[in-house]
Design a protein around this motif. Structure first.
Motif, mmCIF file in Angstrom:
data_model
loop_
_atom_site.group_PDB
_atom_site.id
_atom_site.type_symbol
_atom_site.label_atom_id
_atom_site.label_comp_id
_atom_site.label_asym_id
_atom_site.label_seq_id
_atom_site.Cartn_x
_atom_site.Cartn_y
_atom_site.Cartn_z
ATOM 1 N N LEU A 181 -5.983 12.261 4.208
ATOM 2 C CA LEU A 181 -6.188 10.809 4.188
ATOM 3 C C LEU A 181 -4.883 10.058 4.450
ATOM 4 O O LEU A 181 -4.860 9.089 5.215
ATOM 5 N N ASP B 235 -8.338 0.029 7.295
ATOM 6 C CA ASP B 235 -8.264 1.485 7.223
ATOM 7 C C ASP B 235 -7.177 1.911 6.231
ATOM 8 O O ASP B 235 -7.382 2.796 5.401
ATOM 9 N N PHE B 236 -6.036 1.274 6.318
ATOM 10 C CA PHE B 236 -4.899 1.602 5.459
ATOM 11 C C PHE B 236 -5.252 1.388 3.989
ATOM 12 O O PHE B 236 -5.029 2.261 3.148
ATOM 13 N N THR C 152 -5.653 10.923 15.979
ATOM 14 C CA THR C 152 -5.311 10.245 14.729
ATOM 15 C C THR C 152 -6.191 10.681 13.568
ATOM 16 O O THR C 152 -6.064 10.152 12.475
ATOM 17 N N GLN D 240 -8.266 1.068 2.587
ATOM 18 C CA GLN D 240 -9.373 1.940 2.186
ATOM 19 C C GLN D 240 -8.864 3.334 1.840
ATOM 20 O O GLN D 240 -9.201 3.890 0.793
ATOM 21 N N HIS D 241 -8.053 3.914 2.710
ATOM 22 C CA HIS D 241 -7.588 5.277 2.466
ATOM 23 C C HIS D 241 -6.570 5.340 1.330
ATOM 24 O O HIS D 241 -6.516 6.341 0.607
ATOM 25 N N SER D 242 -5.786 4.306 1.140
ATOM 26 C CA SER D 242 -4.875 4.279 -0.008
ATOM 27 C C SER D 242 -5.679 4.301 -1.310
ATOM 28 O O SER D 242 -5.319 5.012 -2.257
ATOM 29 N N ALA E 40 -2.347 3.787 11.931
ATOM 30 C CA ALA E 40 -1.437 2.633 11.933
ATOM 31 C C ALA E 40 -0.350 2.807 12.989
ATOM 32 O O ALA E 40 -0.008 1.850 13.703
ATOM 33 N N ASN F 129 0.818 -1.206 0.000
ATOM 34 C CA ASN F 129 0.000 0.000 0.000
ATOM 35 C C ASN F 129 0.852 1.254 0.000
ATOM 36 O O ASN F 129 0.518 2.225 -0.674
ATOM 37 N N HIS G 172 -3.917 10.603 8.141
ATOM 38 C CA HIS G 172 -4.785 9.829 9.018
ATOM 39 C C HIS G 172 -4.444 8.338 8.979
ATOM 40 O O HIS G 172 -4.360 7.694 10.023
ATOM 41 N N GLN G 173 -4.250 7.777 7.797
ATOM 42 C CA GLN G 173 -3.947 6.344 7.732
ATOM 43 C C GLN G 173 -2.633 6.041 8.432
ATOM 44 O O GLN G 173 -2.513 5.034 9.140
ATOM 45 N N THR H 151 -5.369 -2.505 9.050
ATOM 46 C CA THR H 151 -5.095 -2.851 7.654
ATOM 47 C C THR H 151 -6.248 -2.425 6.750
ATOM 48 O O THR H 151 -6.029 -1.879 5.671
#
Length: 174
Positions: A44, A153-154, A85, A156-158, A52, A14, A47-48, A151
């Motif tokens: 974004l 969240d990571f 965060t 999704q935002h990527s 994390a 990612n 935040h990710q 993961t």
């Protein structure tokens, strides 16, 4: 592939995808959003990485990369508080922050290094172990569930960053 290695693989891929998405983008592009209800790509990414960092540091029992690297000083308007965060931020708070590409990538890589250290110390059996929740006092969470939330969240935002990159600068990256 064991569970810790799988999580690290997802995070690494990612970060690589986000690096590709940021190619050709200017710092000003990181503040662009389709409308005032949408988070811009800079926020974004921040935040990710923050989420994390919080999850990995809590699991590893270590300080966050955010505080270790004094990253808040590199992001005007971002809160220095390691508990912040971006979860629950208002659009006014989102818009008050300013992110430049190089510090964002630096922080993302610092979090990836944190992930390598924390995940290398875990076994597949650790994923069933419960730890105290860092935000919800008195609650417990399984390490595997916490890593799954991080993961998700990571990823999704990527994906959102990649979409916004096309929206802002047009097609042309791979």
């Amino acid at each position: 592939m064991e569970s810790p290695a799988f999580v690290l693989n997802v995070l690494t891929r990612n970060v690589q995808q986000v690096e590709k998405a940021l190619e050709g983008m200017q710092d000003r592009d990181l503040r662009v959003a389709p409308d005032l209800r949408t988070n811009p790509p800079g926020w974004l990414l921040w935040h990710q990485a923050r989420f994390a960092d919080m999850v990995l540091s809590h699991i590893g029992g270590a300080a966050q990369a955010w505080t270790e690297g004094n990253w808040s000083a590199k992001f005007p308007g971002a809160p220095a508080d390691p508990k912040r965060t971006g979860l629950g931020d208002s659009m006014e708070q989102v818009r008050a922050m300013n992110f430049a590409k190089e510090p964002l990538l630096g922080y993302l890589h610092a979090v990836l290094e944190k992930a390598k250290g924390v995940l290398s110390g875990l076994t597949a059996a650790d994923f069933s172990r419960e730890i105290g929740h860092p935000v919800r006092t008195g609650e417990k969470i399984k390490i595997g569930d916490f890593l799954a939330a991080m993961t998700t969240d990571f990823v999704q935002h990527s994906g959102q960053v990649c979409y916004l990159r096309g929206y802002i600068t047009g097609p042309g990256w791979r």
